[in-house]
Each structure stands twice: as C-alpha cells, then as structure tokens.
Scaffold this motif. Structure first.
Motif, PDB file in Angstrom:
ATOM      1  N   ASP A   8      62.667  13.561  19.831  1.00 29.37           N
ATOM      2  CA  ASP A   8      63.962  13.833  19.424  1.00 29.37           C
ATOM      3  C   ASP A   8      64.833  12.565  19.985  1.00 29.37           C
ATOM      4  N   ASP A   9      65.649  11.851  18.911  1.00 30.11           N
ATOM      5  CA  ASP A   9      66.485  10.789  19.835  1.00 30.11           C
ATOM      6  C   ASP A   9      67.684  11.047  20.242  1.00 30.11           C
ATOM      7  N   ARG A  11      69.240  12.129  23.465  1.00 31.67           N
ATOM      8  CA  ARG A  11      68.650  12.351  24.861  1.00 31.67           C
ATOM      9  C   ARG A  11      69.119  13.830  25.603  1.00 31.67           C
ATOM     10  N   GLY A  32      61.820   9.286  22.029  1.00 32.58           N
ATOM     11  CA  GLY A  32      63.115   8.925  21.238  1.00 32.58           C
ATOM     12  C   GLY A  32      62.676   8.529  20.120  1.00 32.58           C
ATOM     13  N   ARG A  33      61.530   8.109  19.855  1.00 34.76           N
ATOM     14  CA  ARG A  33      61.546   7.262  18.615  1.00 34.76           C
ATOM     15  C   ARG A  33      59.891   7.737  18.007  1.00 34.76           C
ATOM     16  N   LEU A  55      64.802  10.397  12.717  1.00 31.81           N
ATOM     17  CA  LEU A  55      64.711   9.564  13.807  1.00 31.81           C
ATOM     18  C   LEU A  55      65.299   8.182  13.551  1.00 31.81           C
ATOM     19  N   PRO A  56      65.298   7.442  14.531  1.00 36.86           N
ATOM     20  CA  PRO A  56      65.866   5.935  14.246  1.00 36.86           C
ATOM     21  C   PRO A  56      64.829   5.131  13.316  1.00 36.86           C
TER      22      PRO A  56
END
Length: 128
Positions: A8-9, A11, A32-33, A55-56
């Motif tokens: 999960d991006d 934080r 995070g990615r 996600l990014p």
C-alpha cells in the motif's frame, strides 16, 4: 506465525496495519510500490498478500494478474475504494482466484480480523 505482505502506498495506513498485525504475532513485510513487493517476494515467502487497489506504478489487480501468470497462488485481500460494483469485482475475483475485497476506509484492527479469518480458512483447507 504467518508472514503477510502489505502493499500500500499510503505510509500512515500501512504503518497502522503493520502495527495491528505485528501485535497479533504476525511477521509483516511491507512495500509502497509493486516493484518493491516483487523484490520482497523473490526473497521471502508470504502466506497472505494485502494489496491496495491503486498503486503508483500499477493497479492492484494488474499486479495480482502478473503474480498469477508467474504461478503464485497466494491468497489476496484487495483493499480498495474504487470498485464501481460488486459484479465487476466478482468477475475479477473469479479470474484471479483466491482473492477477497476489503473496502476502504477500514480500521486497522478490522483489517487484522479479516486477515486472520482469511488465514484460518486457508489453514482449515490445508488440514482437510
């Protein structure tokens, strides 16, 4: 003790979820990615994947599709707020297998409960 990958991006959300899961005795990997998660899974085994829907670098569903193409059948909890309908999710879940959806917003403890329920189902099917 189970190992859980949290992808999960956000934080802050990730930290709260990791904390809740560790308090329950789980080992938690975090990314995070999707690219970070891929590297972790090359080195580590995860019993369950918690995956953010957006996600990014890729969508959660696209990342899960790539995992399935590589033969990884790990159970997934997809954490998302963007599904337009349960029908769309049902179609995606059928295609991807071993996936459940958790709608955001969700409290970290509630998510930890869902994780433990998913792990228990998996453990029971393994025992039978």
């Amino acid at each position: 003790m189970s190992t859980i990958l949290v992808l999960d991006d956000d934080r802050i959300f990730r930290r709260l979820v990791v904390e809740a899961l560790e308090q329950r005795g789980h080992r938690v990997l975090q990314a995070g990615r999707a690219a970070e998660a891929d590297l972790l899974l090359e080195e580590e085994h995860a019993d369950l994947l918690l995956v953010d829907g957006l996600l990014p670098d890729i969508t959660g569903v696209q990342w899960i599709e790539k995992l399935r193409e590589r033969g990884r059948q790990t159970r997934v909890l997809l954490i998302t707020s963007f599904w337009k309908s349960m029908r769309d999710f049902t179609i995606a879940a059928r295609k991807l297998g071993s996936i459940e959806m958790v709608r955001k917003p969700v409290e970290a403890d509630e998510l930890a409960n869902r994780v433990e329920a998913a792990l228990d189902v998996r453990g029971r099917s393994r025992r039978t």
